[in-house]
Design an enzyme around this catalytic site. Sequence first.
Site, PDB file in Angstrom:
ATOM      1  N   ASP A 166       0.793  -1.250   0.000  1.00 35.55           N
ATOM      2  CA  ASP A 166       0.000   0.000   0.000  1.00 35.55           C
ATOM      3  C   ASP A 166       0.817   1.288   0.000  1.00 35.55           C
ATOM      4  N   CYS A 223     -14.336  -8.194 -18.876  1.00 39.30           N
ATOM      5  CA  CYS A 223     -15.586  -7.604 -18.374  1.00 39.30           C
ATOM      6  C   CYS A 223     -16.672  -7.638 -19.450  1.00 39.30           C
ATOM      7  N   CYS A 226     -20.694  -6.515 -19.468  1.00 38.18           N
ATOM      8  CA  CYS A 226     -21.232  -6.507 -18.091  1.00 38.18           C
ATOM      9  C   CYS A 226     -21.063  -5.117 -17.448  1.00 38.18           C
ATOM     10  N   CYS A 229     -21.252  -4.145 -11.583  1.00 39.13           N
ATOM     11  CA  CYS A 229     -20.648  -3.395 -10.473  1.00 39.13           C
ATOM     12  C   CYS A 229     -21.087  -1.939 -10.502  1.00 39.13           C
ATOM     13  N   CYS A 233     -23.408  -0.198  -7.435  1.00 33.29           N
ATOM     14  CA  CYS A 233     -22.756   0.702  -6.472  1.00 33.29           C
ATOM     15  C   CYS A 233     -23.787   1.679  -5.887  1.00 33.29           C
ATOM     16  N   CYS A 249     -16.973   6.679  -2.536  1.00 30.61           N
ATOM     17  CA  CYS A 249     -16.922   5.231  -2.267  1.00 30.61           C
ATOM     18  C   CYS A 249     -17.150   4.963  -0.774  1.00 30.61           C
ATOM     19  N   CYS A 279     -19.345  -4.091  -5.001  1.00 32.80           N
ATOM     20  CA  CYS A 279     -18.997  -4.194  -6.430  1.00 32.80           C
ATOM     21  C   CYS A 279     -18.168  -5.445  -6.725  1.00 32.80           C
TER      22      CYS A 279
HETATM   23  C1  B12 Z   1      -6.474   4.722  -1.946  1.00 40.23           C
HETATM   24  C2  B12 Z   1      -6.942   3.291  -1.997  1.00 40.23           C
HETATM   25  C3  B12 Z   1      -8.296   3.055  -1.878  1.00 40.23           C
HETATM   26  C4  B12 Z   1      -9.331   4.170  -1.968  1.00 40.23           C
HETATM   27  C5  B12 Z   1      -9.502   4.531  -3.448  1.00 40.23           C
HETATM   28  C6  B12 Z   1      -9.747   3.322  -4.350  1.00 40.23           C
HETATM   29  C7  B12 Z   1      -9.466   3.539  -5.819  1.00 40.23           C
HETATM   30  N1  B12 Z   1     -10.181   2.856  -6.668  1.00 40.23           N
HETATM   31  O1  B12 Z   1      -8.579   4.295  -6.145  1.00 40.23           O
HETATM   32  C8  B12 Z   1     -10.559   3.521  -1.288  1.00 40.23           C
HETATM   33  C9  B12 Z   1     -10.529   3.843   0.210  1.00 40.23           C
HETATM   34  C10 B12 Z   1     -11.912   3.947  -1.843  1.00 40.23           C
HETATM   35  C11 B12 Z   1     -10.237   2.049  -1.485  1.00 40.23           C
HETATM   36  C12 B12 Z   1     -11.187   1.067  -1.507  1.00 40.23           C
HETATM   37  C13 B12 Z   1     -10.895  -0.276  -1.622  1.00 40.23           C
HETATM   38  N2  B12 Z   1      -9.683  -0.831  -1.663  1.00 40.23           N
HETATM   39 CO1  B12 Z   1      -8.036   0.187  -1.819  1.00 40.23          CO
HETATM   40  N3  B12 Z   1      -6.368   0.997  -2.081  1.00 40.23           N
HETATM   41  C14 B12 Z   1      -6.022   2.237  -2.152  1.00 40.23           C
HETATM   42  C15 B12 Z   1      -4.497   2.332  -2.436  1.00 40.23           C
HETATM   43  C16 B12 Z   1      -3.779   2.586  -1.107  1.00 40.23           C
HETATM   44  C17 B12 Z   1      -4.123   3.388  -3.464  1.00 40.23           C
HETATM   45  C18 B12 Z   1      -4.983   3.278  -4.747  1.00 40.23           C
HETATM   46  C19 B12 Z   1      -4.766   4.406  -5.680  1.00 40.23           C
HETATM   47  O2  B12 Z   1      -3.667   4.876  -5.879  1.00 40.23           O
HETATM   48  N4  B12 Z   1      -5.847   4.861  -6.258  1.00 40.23           N
HETATM   49  C20 B12 Z   1      -5.789   5.853  -7.248  1.00 40.23           C
HETATM   50  C21 B12 Z   1      -6.555   5.372  -8.464  1.00 40.23           C
HETATM   51  C22 B12 Z   1      -6.391   6.397  -9.549  1.00 40.23           C
HETATM   52  O3  B12 Z   1      -5.971   4.183  -8.810  1.00 40.23           O
HETATM   53  P1  B12 Z   1      -6.736   2.821  -9.115  1.00 40.23           P
HETATM   54  O4  B12 Z   1      -8.151   2.746  -8.804  1.00 40.23           O
HETATM   55  O5  B12 Z   1      -5.863   1.783  -8.523  1.00 40.23           O
HETATM   56  O6  B12 Z   1      -6.787   2.938 -10.680  1.00 40.23           O
HETATM   57  C23 B12 Z   1      -5.712   2.900 -11.523  1.00 40.23           C
HETATM   58  C24 B12 Z   1      -5.807   1.731 -12.412  1.00 40.23           C
HETATM   59  O7  B12 Z   1      -7.171   1.335 -12.478  1.00 40.23           O
HETATM   60  C25 B12 Z   1      -5.307   2.301 -13.697  1.00 40.23           C
HETATM   61  N5  B12 Z   1      -5.981   1.779 -14.847  1.00 40.23           N
HETATM   62  C26 B12 Z   1      -7.241   1.866 -15.281  1.00 40.23           C
HETATM   63  N6  B12 Z   1      -7.373   1.193 -16.412  1.00 40.23           N
HETATM   64  C27 B12 Z   1      -6.152   0.676 -16.693  1.00 40.23           C
HETATM   65  C28 B12 Z   1      -5.723  -0.114 -17.733  1.00 40.23           C
HETATM   66  C29 B12 Z   1      -4.367  -0.487 -17.735  1.00 40.23           C
HETATM   67  C30 B12 Z   1      -3.911  -1.343 -18.846  1.00 40.23           C
HETATM   68  C31 B12 Z   1      -3.467  -0.083 -16.725  1.00 40.23           C
HETATM   69  C32 B12 Z   1      -2.055  -0.454 -16.722  1.00 40.23           C
HETATM   70  C33 B12 Z   1      -3.947   0.708 -15.679  1.00 40.23           C
HETATM   71  C34 B12 Z   1      -5.274   1.064 -15.695  1.00 40.23           C
HETATM   72  O8  B12 Z   1      -5.428   3.656 -13.712  1.00 40.23           O
HETATM   73  C35 B12 Z   1      -5.839   4.083 -12.468  1.00 40.23           C
HETATM   74  C36 B12 Z   1      -4.943   5.239 -12.121  1.00 40.23           C
HETATM   75  O9  B12 Z   1      -3.611   4.938 -12.163  1.00 40.23           O
HETATM   76  C37 B12 Z   1      -4.208   0.891  -3.000  1.00 40.23           C
HETATM   77  C38 B12 Z   1      -2.787   0.373  -2.770  1.00 40.23           C
HETATM   78  C39 B12 Z   1      -1.804   1.019  -3.726  1.00 40.23           C
HETATM   79  N7  B12 Z   1      -0.736   1.553  -3.210  1.00 40.23           N
HETATM   80  O10 B12 Z   1      -2.000   1.047  -4.919  1.00 40.23           O
HETATM   81  C40 B12 Z   1      -5.294   0.058  -2.302  1.00 40.23           C
HETATM   82  C41 B12 Z   1      -5.917  -1.099  -3.088  1.00 40.23           C
HETATM   83  C42 B12 Z   1      -6.222  -0.608  -4.476  1.00 40.23           C
HETATM   84  N8  B12 Z   1      -7.164  -1.342  -2.376  1.00 40.23           N
HETATM   85  C43 B12 Z   1      -7.511  -2.586  -2.308  1.00 40.23           C
HETATM   86  C44 B12 Z   1      -8.712  -3.058  -1.746  1.00 40.23           C
HETATM   87  C45 B12 Z   1      -8.789  -4.533  -1.411  1.00 40.23           C
HETATM   88  C46 B12 Z   1      -9.780  -2.191  -1.525  1.00 40.23           C
HETATM   89  C47 B12 Z   1     -11.225  -2.560  -1.168  1.00 40.23           C
HETATM   90  C48 B12 Z   1     -11.733  -3.857  -1.756  1.00 40.23           C
HETATM   91  C49 B12 Z   1     -11.384  -2.588   0.373  1.00 40.23           C
HETATM   92  C50 B12 Z   1     -12.810  -2.745   0.854  1.00 40.23           C
HETATM   93  N9  B12 Z   1     -13.416  -3.902   0.765  1.00 40.23           N
HETATM   94  O11 B12 Z   1     -13.394  -1.815   1.349  1.00 40.23           O
HETATM   95  C51 B12 Z   1     -11.977  -1.333  -1.729  1.00 40.23           C
HETATM   96  C52 B12 Z   1     -12.301  -1.561  -3.208  1.00 40.23           C
HETATM   97  C53 B12 Z   1     -13.084  -0.472  -3.819  1.00 40.23           C
HETATM   98  C54 B12 Z   1     -12.873  -0.442  -5.317  1.00 40.23           C
HETATM   99  N10 B12 Z   1     -13.883  -0.828  -6.074  1.00 40.23           N
HETATM  100  O12 B12 Z   1     -11.793  -0.067  -5.746  1.00 40.23           O
HETATM  101  C55 B12 Z   1      -6.498  -3.468  -2.993  1.00 40.23           C
HETATM  102  C56 B12 Z   1      -7.036  -3.881  -4.371  1.00 40.23           C
HETATM  103  C57 B12 Z   1      -6.778  -5.310  -4.747  1.00 40.23           C
HETATM  104  C58 B12 Z   1      -7.424  -5.636  -6.076  1.00 40.23           C
HETATM  105  N11 B12 Z   1      -7.735  -6.907  -6.256  1.00 40.23           N
HETATM  106  O13 B12 Z   1      -7.621  -4.810  -6.917  1.00 40.23           O
HETATM  107  C59 B12 Z   1      -5.232  -2.505  -3.038  1.00 40.23           C
HETATM  108  C60 B12 Z   1      -4.298  -2.741  -4.201  1.00 40.23           C
HETATM  109  C61 B12 Z   1      -4.506  -2.701  -1.690  1.00 40.23           C
HETATM  110  C62 B12 Z   1      -3.661  -3.955  -1.623  1.00 40.23           C
HETATM  111  N12 B12 Z   1      -2.449  -3.832  -1.118  1.00 40.23           N
HETATM  112  O14 B12 Z   1      -4.060  -5.034  -1.993  1.00 40.23           O
HETATM  113  N13 B12 Z   1      -8.905   1.862  -1.705  1.00 40.23           N
HETATM  114  S1  SF4 Z   2     -19.113  -6.873 -12.300  1.00 41.88           S
HETATM  115 FE1  SF4 Z   2     -17.833  -5.197 -13.036  1.00 41.88          FE
HETATM  116  S2  SF4 Z   2     -15.760  -5.915 -12.771  1.00 41.88           S
HETATM  117 FE2  SF4 Z   2     -17.075  -7.724 -12.687  1.00 41.88          FE
HETATM  118  S3  SF4 Z   2     -17.157  -8.500 -14.803  1.00 41.88           S
HETATM  119 FE3  SF4 Z   2     -18.902  -7.125 -14.519  1.00 41.88          FE
HETATM  120  S4  SF4 Z   2     -18.141  -5.145 -15.238  1.00 41.88           S
HETATM  121 FE4  SF4 Z   2     -16.337  -6.410 -14.878  1.00 41.88          FE
HETATM  122  S1  SF4 Z   3     -16.683  -0.479  -2.854  1.00 44.60           S
HETATM  123 FE1  SF4 Z   3     -17.046   1.636  -3.463  1.00 44.60          FE
HETATM  124  S2  SF4 Z   3     -17.264   1.494  -5.683  1.00 44.60           S
HETATM  125 FE2  SF4 Z   3     -17.578  -0.579  -4.882  1.00 44.60          FE
HETATM  126  S3  SF4 Z   3     -19.802  -0.758  -4.559  1.00 44.60           S
HETATM  127 FE3  SF4 Z   3     -18.900  -0.083  -2.643  1.00 44.60          FE
HETATM  128  S4  SF4 Z   3     -19.133   2.134  -2.755  1.00 44.60           S
HETATM  129 FE4  SF4 Z   3     -19.327   1.402  -4.814  1.00 44.60          FE
END
Ligand code: B12
Ligand code: SF4
Ligand code: SF4
Length: 384
Positions: A166, A223, A226, A229, A233, A249, A279
């Site tokens: 993280d 995906c 579909c 999610c 939400c 969220c 989701c």
């Molecule tokens: C901040 C954070 C959160 C925030 C914001 C989440 C978010 N979506 O950004 C909050 C508090 C809401 C959160 C929630 C959760 N989190 Co969180 N979180 C983090 C953390 C610390 C940083 C994420 C981050 O930088 N977000 C910024 C956004 C912009 O990034 P992103 O969503 O990851 O999206 C990037 C990619 O999707 C990418 N992208 C999109 N399309 C494509 C396509 C390609 C080809 C590529 C390369 C990239 C790409 O671009 C985005 C921007 O860079 C990470 C750990 C880490 N250091 O990365 C854990 C992490 C993402 N969380 C995790 C988890 C488990 C959760 C929860 C399930 C916890 C829960 N049950 O409540 C939920 C899931 C909600 C959800 N649907 O995402 C796991 C995810 C594991 C997984 N299988 O994906 C992580 C990786 C932690 C870990 N060490 O395992 N989280």
């Molecule tokens: S529920 Fe969301 S993440 Fe899962 S297959 Fe459908 S569109 Fe993809």
């Molecule tokens: S984890 Fe966040 S994005 Fe996923 S269903 Fe819950 S509120 Fe929505």
Amino acid sequence: MKVIRGESDPAFAWTPDLMAWIDAKARVAGFDATGVAPVYESGDDLAQRDATRFSDWVEAGRAGEMEYLKRRDENGVLLRSGVRAAIPWARSVIVCALNYNAEAPSSIEPAPTETGWIARYAWSCRTGEDGQTIPTDYHDELLSRLRRLEEVLKGRTECKTRCYVDTGPLVERAAAAHAGLGWIGKNTCVIRQGMGSWLLLAVILTSIPVQADAIPAFAADRCGSCTRCIDACPTDALVAPRQMDASRCIAYLTIEKKGKIPEELREPVGRQVFGCDICQDVCPWNRRAPVSVKQGMEPRPELVNPPLEWLAQMDNAGFRAAFKGSPLERTRRKRLHRNVAIAMGNSRDRRFLPQLEIWSKGDDEVLAESARWAMRRIEETSAD
Ligand code: B12
Ligand code: SF4
Ligand code: SF4
């Protein structure tokens, strides 16, 4: 095995064979899947694309009050937007995934109205020698496995490494996608075919380059059409496929958000008191996700659909006894109670009125105001 000495031996690079080797070692260390991705120079197209995605996201205000995601270096560059700016020697990233799916109901199955929901990843514990339950936190569990793997790697070649769960200067899900571990679903989670998305990620940055013919291919996006999610939400946090407004969220609102939860989002928060799994629970790729409970990640049955009353009656000592060492510790008792008050309001159960009444007269203004909101919600419902 020959140990090659030297600071990142120039003859040593990730090849498909070495990647298979590290995957096998990671399994011994307790992970379920591993991939290695190159860390590109900041000028590279792929690095640029990831950096822009992240910066756009932060600049659009999607990070809410999560200030750690907005940290910048002395040049004003967002620390998490590109590894090389923060760690110039990094050439590759080992991404490890651990499956935490447990044999237990999901958050979308019918449950008694007087219960709340704690996110699956936070159920974890280990069993002590005398049989007692010791709460655990995935950060510690994954980091200790990562350190074992780091040691094995360093036994084979000299290199620089840094382990993170993280906290690193990178977006772990983007790294996982580059490592070919899975695709990024429309819910923004990494989904691996045959495993689903109940995966936690951990990374080791290394100074070892990736040989050109060993760069992993991106996993196919499965995906399709579909949108379950996005449709499910409750707070409309998934504003577009793969784009989350984290400030909406429920995981953010219940875990990260200090102070009051915005009033218009309280009803959609429903009964979630810590995190949210909706989701992922609706995702068809999780329907047959394998159950793989690891030592230190065993589920605590009392945290599955926990009675709101049980959480509400905890004083500081009770909270510590239940959650010391668990991810809930960070949220602290007061924030948990704020969430419990909102879940009580959403339950519309009059039996919670006495507890809410007590909170509504307490010194904690955030809790008192949340309790008053909950009481109004129950009374309004009774008047309907
Ligand atoms: C901040 C954070 C959160 C925030 C914001 C989440 C978010 N979506 O950004 C909050 C508090 C809401 C959160 C929630 C959760 N989190 Co969180 N979180 C983090 C953390 C610390 C940083 C994420 C981050 O930088 N977000 C910024 C956004 C912009 O990034 P992103 O969503 O990851 O999206 C990037 C990619 O999707 C990418 N992208 C999109 N399309 C494509 C396509 C390609 C080809 C590529 C390369 C990239 C790409 O671009 C985005 C921007 O860079 C990470 C750990 C880490 N250091 O990365 C854990 C992490 C993402 N969380 C995790 C988890 C488990 C959760 C929860 C399930 C916890 C829960 N049950 O409540 C939920 C899931 C909600 C959800 N649907 O995402 C796991 C995810 C594991 C997984 N299988 O994906 C992580 C990786 C932690 C870990 N060490 O395992 N989280
Ligand atoms: S529920 Fe969301 S993440 Fe899962 S297959 Fe459908 S569109 Fe993809
Ligand atoms: S984890 Fe966040 S994005 Fe996923 S269903 Fe819950 S509120 Fe929505």
